[in-house]
Design a protein around this motif. Structure first.
Motif, PDB file in Angstrom:
ATOM      1  N   ALA A 231       0.180   3.539 -16.385  1.00 16.43           N
ATOM      2  CA  ALA A 231       0.144   2.256 -15.674  1.00 16.43           C
ATOM      3  C   ALA A 231      -0.289   2.434 -14.228  1.00 16.43           C
ATOM      4  CB  ALA A 231       1.530   1.594 -15.719  1.00 16.43           C
ATOM      5  N   PHE A 232      -0.008   3.586 -13.642  1.00 12.92           N
ATOM      6  CA  PHE A 232      -0.231   3.748 -12.205  1.00 12.92           C
ATOM      7  C   PHE A 232      -1.716   3.766 -11.829  1.00 12.92           C
ATOM      8  CE2 PHE A 232       3.968   6.279 -12.527  1.00 12.92           C
ATOM      9  CZ  PHE A 232       4.668   5.100 -12.725  1.00 12.92           C
TER      10      PHE A 232
ATOM     11  N   LEU B  19       0.825  -1.208   0.000  1.00 13.17           N
ATOM     12  CA  LEU B  19       0.000   0.000   0.000  1.00 13.17           C
ATOM     13  C   LEU B  19       0.862   1.263   0.000  1.00 13.17           C
ATOM     14  CD1 LEU B  19      -2.848   1.125   0.067  1.00 13.17           C
ATOM     15  CD2 LEU B  19      -2.812   0.951   2.567  1.00 13.17           C
ATOM     16  N   ILE B  20       1.947   1.245   0.750  1.00 13.03           N
ATOM     17  CA  ILE B  20       2.846   2.411   0.800  1.00 13.03           C
ATOM     18  C   ILE B  20       3.394   2.735  -0.594  1.00 13.03           C
ATOM     19  CG2 ILE B  20       5.118   3.191   1.581  1.00 13.03           C
ATOM     20  CD1 ILE B  20       4.529   1.732   4.247  1.00 13.03           C
ATOM     21  N   TRP B  21       3.867   1.714  -1.291  1.00 19.69           N
ATOM     22  CA  TRP B  21       4.462   1.963  -2.605  1.00 19.69           C
ATOM     23  C   TRP B  21       3.402   2.284  -3.651  1.00 19.69           C
ATOM     24  CZ3 TRP B  21       9.000   3.413  -1.891  1.00 19.69           C
ATOM     25  CH2 TRP B  21       9.802   2.833  -0.919  1.00 19.69           C
ATOM     26  N   LEU B  22       2.191   1.787  -3.481  1.00 23.20           N
ATOM     27  CA  LEU B  22       1.091   2.185  -4.368  1.00 23.20           C
ATOM     28  C   LEU B  22       0.771   3.671  -4.179  1.00 23.20           C
ATOM     29  CD1 LEU B  22      -1.432  -0.810  -4.134  1.00 23.20           C
ATOM     30  CD2 LEU B  22       0.257  -0.330  -5.922  1.00 23.20           C
ATOM     31  N   CYS B  23       0.838   4.136  -2.933  1.00 23.24           N
ATOM     32  CA  CYS B  23       0.590   5.554  -2.652  1.00 23.24           C
ATOM     33  C   CYS B  23       1.656   6.431  -3.304  1.00 23.24           C
ATOM     34  CB  CYS B  23       0.552   5.797  -1.147  1.00 23.24           C
ATOM     35  SG  CYS B  23      -0.926   5.168  -0.320  1.00 23.24           S
ATOM     36  N   VAL B  24       2.913   5.973  -3.260  1.00 20.17           N
ATOM     37  CA  VAL B  24       3.999   6.724  -3.896  1.00 20.17           C
ATOM     38  C   VAL B  24       3.746   6.860  -5.396  1.00 20.17           C
ATOM     39  CG1 VAL B  24       6.462   6.688  -4.489  1.00 20.17           C
ATOM     40  CG2 VAL B  24       5.724   6.096  -2.166  1.00 20.17           C
ATOM     41  N   LEU B  25       3.378   5.759  -6.050  1.00 21.03           N
ATOM     42  CA  LEU B  25       3.113   5.785  -7.486  1.00 21.03           C
ATOM     43  C   LEU B  25       1.903   6.650  -7.816  1.00 21.03           C
ATOM     44  CD1 LEU B  25       3.726   2.024  -8.376  1.00 21.03           C
ATOM     45  CD2 LEU B  25       5.199   3.968  -8.922  1.00 21.03           C
ATOM     46  N   SER B  26       0.850   6.563  -7.003  1.00 18.37           N
ATOM     47  CA  SER B  26      -0.356   7.358  -7.236  1.00 18.37           C
ATOM     48  C   SER B  26      -0.058   8.844  -7.127  1.00 18.37           C
ATOM     49  CB  SER B  26      -1.445   6.970  -6.226  1.00 18.37           C
ATOM     50  OG  SER B  26      -1.808   5.623  -6.362  1.00 18.37           O
ATOM     51  N   PHE B  27       0.735   9.212  -6.125  1.00 19.66           N
ATOM     52  CA  PHE B  27       1.073  10.615  -5.910  1.00 19.66           C
ATOM     53  C   PHE B  27       1.821  11.187  -7.106  1.00 19.66           C
ATOM     54  CE2 PHE B  27       4.124  13.832  -4.455  1.00 19.66           C
ATOM     55  CZ  PHE B  27       3.266  14.750  -3.867  1.00 19.66           C
ATOM     56  N   PHE B  28       2.821  10.464  -7.587  1.00 18.55           N
ATOM     57  CA  PHE B  28       3.643  10.999  -8.661  1.00 18.55           C
ATOM     58  C   PHE B  28       2.957  10.922 -10.023  1.00 18.55           C
ATOM     59  CE2 PHE B  28       6.970  10.548  -5.478  1.00 18.55           C
ATOM     60  CZ  PHE B  28       7.651  11.739  -5.656  1.00 18.55           C
ATOM     61  N   SER B  29       1.964  10.053 -10.175  1.00 21.08           N
ATOM     62  CA  SER B  29       1.236  10.008 -11.451  1.00 21.08           C
ATOM     63  C   SER B  29       0.420  11.274 -11.646  1.00 21.08           C
ATOM     64  CB  SER B  29       0.344   8.767 -11.525  1.00 21.08           C
ATOM     65  OG  SER B  29      -0.750   8.866 -10.631  1.00 21.08           O
ATOM     66  N   VAL B  30      -0.295  11.741 -10.615  1.00 22.93           N
ATOM     67  CA  VAL B  30      -1.091  12.969 -10.745  1.00 22.93           C
ATOM     68  C   VAL B  30      -0.206  14.206 -10.681  1.00 22.93           C
ATOM     69  CG1 VAL B  30      -3.217  11.953  -9.887  1.00 22.93           C
ATOM     70  CG2 VAL B  30      -1.634  12.968  -8.272  1.00 22.93           C
ATOM     71  N   LEU B  31       0.900  14.127  -9.930  1.00 18.82           N
ATOM     72  CA  LEU B  31       1.827  15.256  -9.868  1.00 18.82           C
ATOM     73  C   LEU B  31       2.412  15.515 -11.251  1.00 18.82           C
ATOM     74  CD1 LEU B  31       3.081  17.160  -7.724  1.00 18.82           C
ATOM     75  CD2 LEU B  31       5.046  15.625  -7.669  1.00 18.82           C
ATOM     76  N   ASN B  32       2.731  14.455 -11.968  1.00 17.30           N
ATOM     77  CA  ASN B  32       3.269  14.563 -13.320  1.00 17.30           C
ATOM     78  C   ASN B  32       2.278  15.226 -14.259  1.00 17.30           C
ATOM     79  OD1 ASN B  32       5.139  14.214 -15.347  1.00 17.30           O
ATOM     80  ND2 ASN B  32       4.644  12.078 -15.730  1.00 17.30           N
ATOM     81  N   GLU B  33       1.004  14.990 -14.016  1.00 18.62           N
ATOM     82  CA  GLU B  33      -0.055  15.553 -14.855  1.00 18.62           C
ATOM     83  C   GLU B  33      -0.224  17.048 -14.592  1.00 18.62           C
ATOM     84  OE1 GLU B  33      -4.908  15.221 -15.137  1.00 18.62           O
ATOM     85  OE2 GLU B  33      -3.788  13.622 -14.168  1.00 18.62           O
ATOM     86  N   MET B  34      -0.084  17.470 -13.319  1.00 19.54           N
ATOM     87  CA  MET B  34      -0.418  18.833 -12.929  1.00 19.54           C
ATOM     88  C   MET B  34       0.769  19.793 -12.899  1.00 19.54           C
ATOM     89  SD  MET B  34      -3.697  18.979 -12.302  1.00 19.54           S
ATOM     90  CE  MET B  34      -3.791  20.501 -11.358  1.00 19.54           C
ATOM     91  N   VAL B  35       1.976  19.265 -12.726  1.00 19.24           N
ATOM     92  CA  VAL B  35       3.100  20.109 -12.326  1.00 19.24           C
ATOM     93  C   VAL B  35       3.547  21.092 -13.415  1.00 19.24           C
ATOM     94  CG1 VAL B  35       5.009  18.613 -13.051  1.00 19.24           C
ATOM     95  CG2 VAL B  35       5.216  19.965 -10.957  1.00 19.24           C
ATOM     96  N   LEU B  36       3.371  20.771 -14.689  1.00 15.82           N
ATOM     97  CA  LEU B  36       3.841  21.644 -15.757  1.00 15.82           C
ATOM     98  C   LEU B  36       2.807  22.685 -16.194  1.00 15.82           C
ATOM     99  CD1 LEU B  36       5.914  19.286 -18.086  1.00 15.82           C
ATOM    100  CD2 LEU B  36       6.703  21.416 -17.086  1.00 15.82           C
ATOM    101  N   ASN B  37       1.570  22.536 -15.731  1.00 15.46           N
ATOM    102  CA  ASN B  37       0.500  23.419 -16.191  1.00 15.46           C
ATOM    103  C   ASN B  37       0.820  24.890 -15.931  1.00 15.46           C
ATOM    104  OD1 ASN B  37      -2.396  23.728 -17.152  1.00 15.46           O
ATOM    105  ND2 ASN B  37      -2.492  24.761 -15.176  1.00 15.46           N
ATOM    106  N   VAL B  38       1.319  25.179 -14.730  1.00 15.16           N
ATOM    107  CA  VAL B  38       1.575  26.566 -14.346  1.00 15.16           C
ATOM    108  C   VAL B  38       2.746  27.169 -15.118  1.00 15.16           C
ATOM    109  CG1 VAL B  38       3.174  26.070 -12.462  1.00 15.16           C
ATOM    110  CG2 VAL B  38       1.684  28.072 -12.310  1.00 15.16           C
ATOM    111  N   SER B  39       3.574  26.324 -15.734  1.00 21.89           N
ATOM    112  CA  SER B  39       4.762  26.798 -16.463  1.00 21.89           C
ATOM    113  C   SER B  39       4.509  27.005 -17.951  1.00 21.89           C
ATOM    114  CB  SER B  39       5.913  25.796 -16.293  1.00 21.89           C
ATOM    115  OG  SER B  39       6.213  25.600 -14.939  1.00 21.89           O
ATOM    116  N   LEU B  40       3.304  26.785 -18.416  1.00 21.73           N
ATOM    117  CA  LEU B  40       3.031  26.879 -19.849  1.00 21.73           C
ATOM    118  C   LEU B  40       3.407  28.236 -20.450  1.00 21.73           C
ATOM    119  CD1 LEU B  40      -0.356  24.919 -20.110  1.00 21.73           C
ATOM    120  CD2 LEU B  40       1.918  24.152 -20.814  1.00 21.73           C
ATOM    121  N   PRO B  41       3.090  29.372 -19.787  1.00 19.39           N
ATOM    122  CA  PRO B  41       3.525  30.659 -20.361  1.00 19.39           C
ATOM    123  C   PRO B  41       5.046  30.792 -20.464  1.00 19.39           C
ATOM    124  CG  PRO B  41       1.790  30.995 -18.733  1.00 19.39           C
ATOM    125  CD  PRO B  41       2.228  29.566 -18.611  1.00 19.39           C
TER     126      PRO B  41
END
Length: 458
Positions: free
Chosen positions: A119-120, A16-38
């Protein structure tokens, strides 16, 4: 006795711990560049139509991959798919960072990242169902849901700070942290029996071609791209009717309530995703805010509010019913966008408040859409139906981002339409906000018209 009981419990907790790590970074990867688009647009001297492909490319392979990994989990086993996803995701991250000064390489890297990151979300739920005891699954799903919400929340703040104080290219390296999970997943996940079955490769290719060319049309408005997209989808529909194990079950298309729920829900999610992708451009153009301020001060409070609103929405659905929560969520979204359109030149912190309510209304709406779509399905259709809902939601979010990028670039709406005294620089943003309101209201009315007769759902 204590040993035989504690060992499996410890193993379940570690999984469960490692599933949480993967889940966190999957959505972080999706959101993290949005603010840098300009910032990316300035570095490459690109219009938003091209720049938004940094997110759109990721969302295309992420949405298709989510469905593919889910179908392959029985045939190849979740361990191999997890390891493949992690390695591909990290490979894409390194390619993007090394080649970030070349725009085509950056877009290719985001395609690769999406292929791995898909995959996550697809496999985490399957893993919980297979490895976590039944009596603990509710807590496990709840914990993972909270971790996902936290990843969505902190993504813009992390992205804004790193992009402003270091450089946006370093955001591409964040997913490489997931490589630490590999030795633990190899040790903890068991070898599984495989189920031999045909896989619809032709269906995936046809649908992917249709998706990519439709996205290209929304950013360039070339009719040839739209024609290719239409023909690909037409051939895809004919193909799945004859294929023995189609990528998408054609029987689901006969369920009108399900189709309307999936399409209208996806359109609403896509409209909000397009708006969120527009916020960084808007805050820089209208209020001259820097990337760190946009990520931490403007977007971060809204994304974090999802955790609270999601909990409240779940309680209200149980107590007041889905119709009640749907109307509240859609009303909040519509009013928030109208206020944003009319008061876009007001203090930038008004946008912070608006985003809190936008994400709150979205959270309410997502809860209801999931409820009504699942309620429209037969028991044997639930798995395939909910997978299709997730797939279409991710895909239409990517479409919304692409369409808004196109509208910001071609400037079809860059003229005064509102009967108020606003600066000319805000016309385009105000008009796009009004367009989003219209899309949301129409989708709202269609959902109500289809589902109002069904007491079983509402």
């Amino acid at each position: 006795m204590n040993i035989s009981y504690s060992q499996p419990t410890l193993q379940h907790n570690q999984v469960l711990i490692w599933l949480c790590v993967l889940s966190f970074f999957s959505v972080l990867n999706e959101m993290v560049l949005n603010v840098s688009l300009p910032d990316i647009a300035n570095d490459f001297n690109k219009l938003p139509a091209s720049t938004n492909w940094v997110n759109t490319a990721f969302m295309i392979t992420f949405s298709v991959g989510t469905a593919v990994y889910g179908k392959l989990s029985d045939q190849l086993g979740i361990k191999k798919l997890f390891l493949f996803g992690i390695i591909v995701n990290c490979f894409g991250s390194v390619i993007g960072f090394v080649g970030h000064s070349f725009f085509p390489i950056l877009i290719l890297a985001r395609f690769i990242q999406g292929t791995g990151a898909a995959a996550f979300p697809a496999l985490v739920m399957v893993t919980v169902a297979r490895y976590i005891p039944k009596e603990n699954r509710g807590k496990a799903f709840g914990l993972i849901g909270s971790i996902v919400a936290m990843g969505e929340g902190v993504g813009p703040a992390i992205g804004g700070m790193i992009a402003h104080y270091v450089h946006w290219s370093y955001l591409l390296l964040i997913p490489t942290v997931t490589i630490i999970t590999v030795p633990f997943l190899i040790k903890l996940l068991k070898k599984e029996e495989r189920i031999r079955n045909q896989f619809d490769i032709a269906g995936i290719i046809l649908m992917s071609v249709g998706i990519v060319f439709f996205m290209l049309f929304t950013t360039s408005y070339r009719i040839s791209f739209l024609i290719i997209s239409f023909l690909s989808f037409l051939i895809f529909v004919k193909h799945i009717r004859k294929a023995p194990n189609p990528f998408v079950d054609p029987e689901l298309g006969k369920n009108v309530s399900f189709v309307i729920g999936v399409l209208c829900g996806g359109i609403i999610f896509g409209a909000v995703a397009g708006f969120v992708s527009m916020v960084p451009y808007m805050m820089k153009d209208v209020h001259q805010l820097n990337t760190a301020a946009i990520g931490s001060g403007i977007i971060f409070p809204g994304t974090m509010s999802v955790i609270i609103f999601g909990y409240i929405g779940g309680l209200l659905v149980d107590r007041k019913g889905s119709l009640y929560v749907l109307n509240i969520g859609m009303a909040i979204l519509s009013i928030s966008f109208i206020i944003a359109a009319f008061f876009i030149e007001a203090t930038p912190w008004l946008m912070t408040i608006i985003l809190v309510f936008v994400f709150g209304g979205l959270s309410f709406t997502k809860t209801v859409i999931s409820t009504i779509v699942s309620s429209s399905l037969k028991q044997k259709e639930v798995g395939a139906g909910m997978s299709l809902l997730n797939f279409s939601s991710f895909l239409l979010e990517g479409t919304g981002i692409a369409i808004v990028g196109g509208l910001l670039s071609v400037r079809l709406l860059d003229r005064r339409l509102l009967p108020i005294d606003v600066d000319q620089s805000t016309y385009l943003y105000s008009n796009i906000l009004l367009l989003i309101v219209g899309i949301i209201v129409i989708s709202w009315l269609v959902i109500l018209n289809v589902y109002r007769h069904s007491r079983r759902i509402f």
